[in-house]
Design a protein around this motif. Sequence first.
Motif, PDB file in Angstrom:
ATOM      1  N   PHE A 314       0.726  -1.248  -0.061  1.00 40.25           N
ATOM      2  CA  PHE A 314      -0.040   0.049  -0.046  1.00 40.25           C
ATOM      3  C   PHE A 314       0.722   1.188  -0.042  1.00 40.25           C
ATOM      4  CE2 PHE A 314      -3.905  -2.276   1.261  1.00 40.25           C
ATOM      5  CZ  PHE A 314      -4.858  -1.780   0.387  1.00 40.25           C
ATOM      6  N   LYS A 315       1.839   1.280   0.947  1.00 41.31           N
ATOM      7  CA  LYS A 315       2.548   2.273   0.779  1.00 41.31           C
ATOM      8  C   LYS A 315       3.469   2.628  -0.535  1.00 41.31           C
ATOM      9  CE  LYS A 315       6.483   4.634   3.356  1.00 41.31           C
ATOM     10  NZ  LYS A 315       7.312   4.451   4.577  1.00 41.31           N
ATOM     11  N   ARG A 316       3.863   1.593  -1.187  1.00 44.69           N
ATOM     12  CA  ARG A 316       4.680   1.710  -2.386  1.00 44.69           C
ATOM     13  C   ARG A 316       3.498   2.316  -3.401  1.00 44.69           C
ATOM     14  NH1 ARG A 316       4.723  -1.282  -6.977  1.00 44.69           N
ATOM     15  NH2 ARG A 316       6.634  -1.168  -8.403  1.00 44.69           N
ATOM     16  N   GLU A 317       2.429   1.718  -3.493  1.00 45.65           N
ATOM     17  CA  GLU A 317       1.335   2.087  -4.284  1.00 45.65           C
ATOM     18  C   GLU A 317       0.967   3.889  -4.084  1.00 45.65           C
ATOM     19  OE1 GLU A 317      -0.021   1.072  -7.135  1.00 45.65           O
ATOM     20  OE2 GLU A 317       1.026  -0.719  -6.941  1.00 45.65           O
ATOM     21  N   PHE A 318       0.735   4.105  -2.615  1.00 44.93           N
ATOM     22  CA  PHE A 318       0.775   5.560  -2.491  1.00 44.93           C
ATOM     23  C   PHE A 318       1.806   6.486  -3.140  1.00 44.93           C
ATOM     24  CE2 PHE A 318      -2.825   4.135   0.360  1.00 44.93           C
ATOM     25  CZ  PHE A 318      -3.611   5.230   0.000  1.00 44.93           C
ATOM     26  N   ILE A 319       3.076   6.171  -2.574  1.00 39.51           N
ATOM     27  CA  ILE A 319       4.238   6.644  -3.017  1.00 39.51           C
ATOM     28  C   ILE A 319       4.231   6.809  -4.653  1.00 39.51           C
ATOM     29  CG2 ILE A 319       6.818   6.951  -3.182  1.00 39.51           C
ATOM     30  CD1 ILE A 319       6.601   5.461  -0.505  1.00 39.51           C
TER      31      ILE A 319
END
Length: 544
Positions: A314-319
Amino acid sequence: MKQLLALIKLEFALKFPRFDKSKKLYVKIFDVIAILIGVGIVAALIMFMFKNIINICLRSNLGNEFLIFFILIVQLIQLFIGLGLLTKTLFFNSDSGSLLKLPVSGEKIFVAKSLFAFIYMCIFSFLIMVPVLIMYGILAAGYGMLPTPALYYCMIPFVCVFSAILPFILATIFALPTMYVISFLKSKFVLMLITYVAIVAIGFVTYMQVLDILLKLLNSNDAGSVLTADVVANVKNITYYFYPEVALKNILTGNNFLKSFFVTILVGAVCVIGLVYIAKKIYVKVLLNNVESENTFLRKNIKIKKMSVTSALFKREFINIFRSVNYSFQYLAVVLTTPLMVYFSNAICGNIGIEKLGSGLLPGISILVLIMFLSMAVSFSASSLTREGDKFFHTKIIPVTYKRQVSVKLSLYMIVTVPSILISCVALWLFGTLSISQALLYTLAISLIMLGNACFGIERDLKNPKFKYLGNEEMTNANRNIISSVGIGLVISLVLGVAAIIVSYIFSLNFIYYILFGFAVPYAVIEFITLYAKIEKKYHNIEA
């Protein structure tokens, strides 16, 4: 002169790339036909609206005032288009650094880029103004209010070109401070995103208010009840002060023709000479500073934190989304403003008395508007893989199944879409269009449709990703997958909206839910299964 023409040709080549040769002939033909049909429908609706407005203005002896206001509105639109185009072309174009290395003067670069923007604005003028002005000439001749038809039609091309001069000059003047504002906001990501969303919301509210006034005017059987003698007198007094637009109107109608003609040419020539002089003094210096500043980076030490695989994804996608204002704007702007759009759409329908036609009309319109706007937001899912660019290989080397990676991408869109649907439906409940139970049923049904749309978009991008990027690895424009996703959403919104209206007349409002869930459930299930079927094979077939 050859250098200048070559630079202008280069700008057009960058703005309008050639057709993708990899596309098959039938795909190209289908794309062209779809575009022509879409543009034709929109153009027909716009011309129908203008025909009624022109007739009302001619009957109220406001023909000249219509021309002045029409030219003014076109110029305001040109100003915003030109400001964005000039700011990007002059200061943020990816070729600026390369052009400075060539044996070409800074003035020629400035003139070439400015001429490209001016030609682009003139093309816009011709596309918008020529049909409306020709229609005005035909209708005004029927009322006997066109004293010199030959002069009027001959001067239309001239007016189209010169209507772009004032917006072009103002856009050029404001391009430099706009560039500095954008450069400042680049490091203030949240502020820039809020600004963009606020601009979209303000623009939509303004548009809806203007549309509300026009619809009330067109819905009125007696225009005199709206355009009273006092209103007509005030309109005539106001338009007297719009000197540039009055001059262009005079050129069309032949009133003070020579004076208006030569003053327009003289003012335009003086302003253009002034802009070239300013370019010699500041353009190259500002461009050099801007190019050099693009090579500076903010470095920040980041601590490594332990988190679950799903949280990390999720963090990767948000970044990946929020590293770019362009991406985050596409991800959030329409979703955040959809409740506002739905509310104002229903308010306008209520103000012009549409609810008198039947209780099922407003719920049907609500379905159409909701699905239409949210489909545009969810269409961003059709770039889920594409926007990863050359970092796509990460998805193949990390020890995480493709199924989980796709599930995170899918969840990402539903996280913002479902609350937007709920808020929109609550707004419809507050407006009185739906009951609370109906609002909840709408939320569930439309959420399933958006789930299907998101699955469709991701699956399209899995099968046929289009990797096209600028120097910062951002997508340059919407690819065919996004266009297909938007198209499917628009078709669904139109079919379900019209079906809901028809069924509410034939049966009752309760049948609307049979239509919604009868489509939403199988659509979501089919698209969900299609997305996850043979997902490993689909990923392995992608070469990035």
